[in-house]
Design a protein around this motif. Structure first.
Motif, PDB file in Angstrom:
ATOM      1  N   CYS A   1      40.074  15.186  29.248  1.00 31.41           N
ATOM      2  CA  CYS A   1      41.037  15.874  30.100  1.00 31.41           C
ATOM      3  C   CYS A   1      41.280  17.301  29.602  1.00 31.41           C
ATOM      4  N   ASP A   2      41.456  17.449  28.304  1.00 29.43           N
ATOM      5  CA  ASP A   2      41.678  18.780  27.758  1.00 29.43           C
ATOM      6  C   ASP A   2      40.429  19.644  27.915  1.00 29.43           C
ATOM      7  N   GLY A   3      39.262  19.035  27.794  1.00 29.30           N
ATOM      8  CA  GLY A   3      38.020  19.773  28.003  1.00 29.30           C
ATOM      9  C   GLY A   3      37.899  20.289  29.434  1.00 29.30           C
ATOM     10  N   ALA A   4      38.320  19.478  30.393  1.00 30.55           N
ATOM     11  CA  ALA A   4      38.301  19.904  31.798  1.00 30.55           C
ATOM     12  C   ALA A   4      39.271  21.065  32.009  1.00 30.55           C
ATOM     13  N   ARG A   5      40.413  21.018  31.347  1.00 23.78           N
ATOM     14  CA  ARG A   5      41.390  22.115  31.443  1.00 23.78           C
ATOM     15  C   ARG A   5      40.807  23.404  30.862  1.00 23.78           C
ATOM     16  N   ILE A   6      40.189  23.287  29.703  1.00 24.61           N
ATOM     17  CA  ILE A   6      39.602  24.461  29.044  1.00 24.61           C
ATOM     18  C   ILE A   6      38.465  25.043  29.895  1.00 24.61           C
ATOM     19  N   THR A   7      37.647  24.181  30.468  1.00 26.09           N
ATOM     20  CA  THR A   7      36.549  24.630  31.326  1.00 26.09           C
ATOM     21  C   THR A   7      37.097  25.386  32.534  1.00 26.09           C
ATOM     22  N   PHE A   8      38.161  24.855  33.136  1.00 27.78           N
ATOM     23  CA  PHE A   8      38.802  25.555  34.255  1.00 27.78           C
ATOM     24  C   PHE A   8      39.338  26.912  33.802  1.00 27.78           C
ATOM     25  N   ASN A   9      40.063  26.941  32.693  1.00 26.32           N
ATOM     26  CA  ASN A   9      40.645  28.204  32.206  1.00 26.32           C
ATOM     27  C   ASN A   9      39.562  29.253  31.928  1.00 26.32           C
ATOM     28  N   ASP A  10      38.462  28.825  31.329  1.00 20.63           N
ATOM     29  CA  ASP A  10      37.366  29.762  31.046  1.00 20.63           C
ATOM     30  C   ASP A  10      36.770  30.325  32.341  1.00 20.63           C
ATOM     31  N   ALA A  11      36.569  29.451  33.329  1.00 20.83           N
ATOM     32  CA  ALA A  11      36.011  29.895  34.615  1.00 20.83           C
ATOM     33  C   ALA A  11      36.975  30.841  35.320  1.00 20.83           C
ATOM     34  N   ARG A  12      38.270  30.536  35.266  1.00 18.01           N
ATOM     35  CA  ARG A  12      39.273  31.411  35.890  1.00 18.01           C
ATOM     36  C   ARG A  12      39.288  32.779  35.210  1.00 18.01           C
ATOM     37  N   ASN A  13      39.246  32.800  33.887  1.00 16.92           N
ATOM     38  CA  ASN A  13      39.246  34.069  33.162  1.00 16.92           C
ATOM     39  C   ASN A  13      37.996  34.889  33.483  1.00 16.92           C
ATOM     40  N   SER A  14      36.855  34.229  33.595  1.00  8.26           N
ATOM     41  CA  SER A  14      35.619  34.914  33.964  1.00  8.26           C
ATOM     42  C   SER A  14      35.726  35.487  35.377  1.00  8.26           C
ATOM     43  N   LEU A  15      36.312  34.745  36.291  1.00  5.20           N
ATOM     44  CA  LEU A  15      36.504  35.226  37.660  1.00  5.20           C
ATOM     45  C   LEU A  15      37.408  36.456  37.685  1.00  5.20           C
ATOM     46  N   ILE A  16      38.461  36.438  36.906  1.00 11.72           N
ATOM     47  CA  ILE A  16      39.376  37.584  36.866  1.00 11.72           C
ATOM     48  C   ILE A  16      38.633  38.842  36.419  1.00 11.72           C
ATOM     49  N   VAL A  17      37.780  38.719  35.427  1.00 15.84           N
ATOM     50  CA  VAL A  17      37.002  39.871  34.963  1.00 15.84           C
ATOM     51  C   VAL A  17      36.106  40.379  36.091  1.00 15.84           C
ATOM     52  N   LYS A  18      35.441  39.467  36.799  1.00 15.85           N
ATOM     53  CA  LYS A  18      34.577  39.868  37.915  1.00 15.85           C
ATOM     54  C   LYS A  18      35.389  40.536  39.017  1.00 15.85           C
ATOM     55  N   MET A  19      36.559  39.997  39.299  1.00 12.94           N
ATOM     56  CA  MET A  19      37.422  40.587  40.327  1.00 12.94           C
ATOM     57  C   MET A  19      37.815  42.009  39.962  1.00 12.94           C
ATOM     58  N   ARG A  20      38.171  42.205  38.718  1.00  6.05           N
ATOM     59  CA  ARG A  20      38.577  43.549  38.280  1.00  6.05           C
ATOM     60  C   ARG A  20      37.468  44.572  38.480  1.00  6.05           C
ATOM     61  N   HIS A  21      36.243  44.146  38.287  1.00  2.41           N
ATOM     62  CA  HIS A  21      35.111  45.066  38.437  1.00  2.41           C
ATOM     63  C   HIS A  21      34.864  45.459  39.892  1.00  2.41           C
ATOM     64  N   THR A  22      35.445  44.727  40.829  1.00  7.49           N
ATOM     65  CA  THR A  22      35.270  45.072  42.244  1.00  7.49           C
ATOM     66  C   THR A  22      36.388  45.951  42.768  1.00  7.49           C
ATOM     67  N   LEU A  23      37.361  46.242  41.930  1.00  4.81           N
ATOM     68  CA  LEU A  23      38.490  47.074  42.346  1.00  4.81           C
ATOM     69  C   LEU A  23      38.346  48.450  41.717  1.00  4.81           C
ATOM     70  N   PRO A  24      37.668  49.362  42.401  1.00  7.08           N
ATOM     71  CA  PRO A  24      37.338  50.659  41.806  1.00  7.08           C
ATOM     72  C   PRO A  24      38.542  51.537  41.507  1.00  7.08           C
ATOM     73  N   SER A  25      39.680  51.255  42.114  1.00  2.04           N
ATOM     74  CA  SER A  25      40.828  52.120  41.889  1.00  2.04           C
ATOM     75  C   SER A  25      41.554  51.790  40.592  1.00  2.04           C
ATOM     76  N   LEU A  26      41.177  50.706  39.941  1.00  2.00           N
ATOM     77  CA  LEU A  26      41.793  50.376  38.662  1.00  2.00           C
ATOM     78  C   LEU A  26      41.245  51.284  37.567  1.00  2.00           C
ATOM     79  N   PRO A  27      42.075  51.693  36.634  1.00  2.00           N
ATOM     80  CA  PRO A  27      41.559  52.446  35.487  1.00  2.00           C
ATOM     81  C   PRO A  27      40.553  51.593  34.716  1.00  2.00           C
ATOM     82  N   ALA A  28      39.592  52.225  34.087  1.00  2.00           N
ATOM     83  CA  ALA A  28      38.548  51.513  33.360  1.00  2.00           C
ATOM     84  C   ALA A  28      39.115  50.565  32.314  1.00  2.00           C
ATOM     85  N   ALA A  29      40.174  50.938  31.636  1.00  2.00           N
ATOM     86  CA  ALA A  29      40.765  50.087  30.598  1.00  2.00           C
ATOM     87  C   ALA A  29      41.288  48.780  31.201  1.00  2.00           C
ATOM     88  N   ALA A  30      41.864  48.837  32.382  1.00  2.00           N
ATOM     89  CA  ALA A  30      42.404  47.629  33.017  1.00  2.00           C
ATOM     90  C   ALA A  30      41.275  46.700  33.469  1.00  2.00           C
TER      91      ALA A  30
END
Length: 156
Positions: A124-153
């Motif tokens: 169960c904890d492994g499934a939670r960690i796998t979800f959290n890792d995938a969500r964090n990876s998605l957030i990084v990808k999302m940020r790269h599609t928003l050109p108006s964000l400063p590079a640091a963000a």
């Protein structure tokens, strides 16, 4: 006379070109804002569902049947599938697989809880960690599609 006509023509063409550039910039700004809003709505729904599943997985806080009901209800309570569909309409095609991956990993974690898993069990904890890792990876990808964000963000 010819100079006046040429000057007027240049003025009109310049004004039209300027207006067109302004319109394109406005259209791009509206698209980026719609994308940002869809990202935020989806991530918010994911977070609310994840919190409800986490609470359901806490051993000893409820019966296994209550935990299963809470985990199952989380998806409907927070309309995460509706937010996913809204996002898939506007998201760049290279991000869509990650959007789907995150939600199905959340479903797998929920399935663990529905089956009686608690946060202190490795599966169960492994499934939670796998979800959290995938969500964090998605957030990084999302940020790269928003050109108006400063590079640091975008790099966080």
């Amino acid at each position: 006379m010819a100079g006046t006509v040429v000057g007027a023509t240049i003025g009109v063409v310049s004004a039209l070109a300027l207006e067109h550039a302004r319109w394109r910039r406005g259209a791009k700004d509206r698209h980026v804002e719609a994308l940002r809003a869809a990202y935020a709505a989806y991530l918010s729904a994911l977070s609310q569902v994840a919190e409800q599943i986490w609470q359901a997985s806490r051993a000893g806080l409820s019966t296994p049947e209550e935990a299963a009901q809470k985990a199952h209800a989380a998806f409907g309570d927070h309309e995460v599938f509706a937010r996913r569909y809204e996002l898939l309409v506007v998201v760049p095609s290279d991000i869509a697989p990650a959007v789907d991956d995150v939600i199905w990993k959340l479903v797998r974690w929920s399935d663990q809880v529905i089956a009686g898993g608690t946060h202190d069990l490795p599966e169960c904890d492994g499934a939670r960690i796998t979800f959290n890792d995938a969500r964090n990876s998605l957030i990084v990808k999302m940020r790269h599609t928003l050109p108006s964000l400063p590079a640091a963000a975008r790099q966080r």
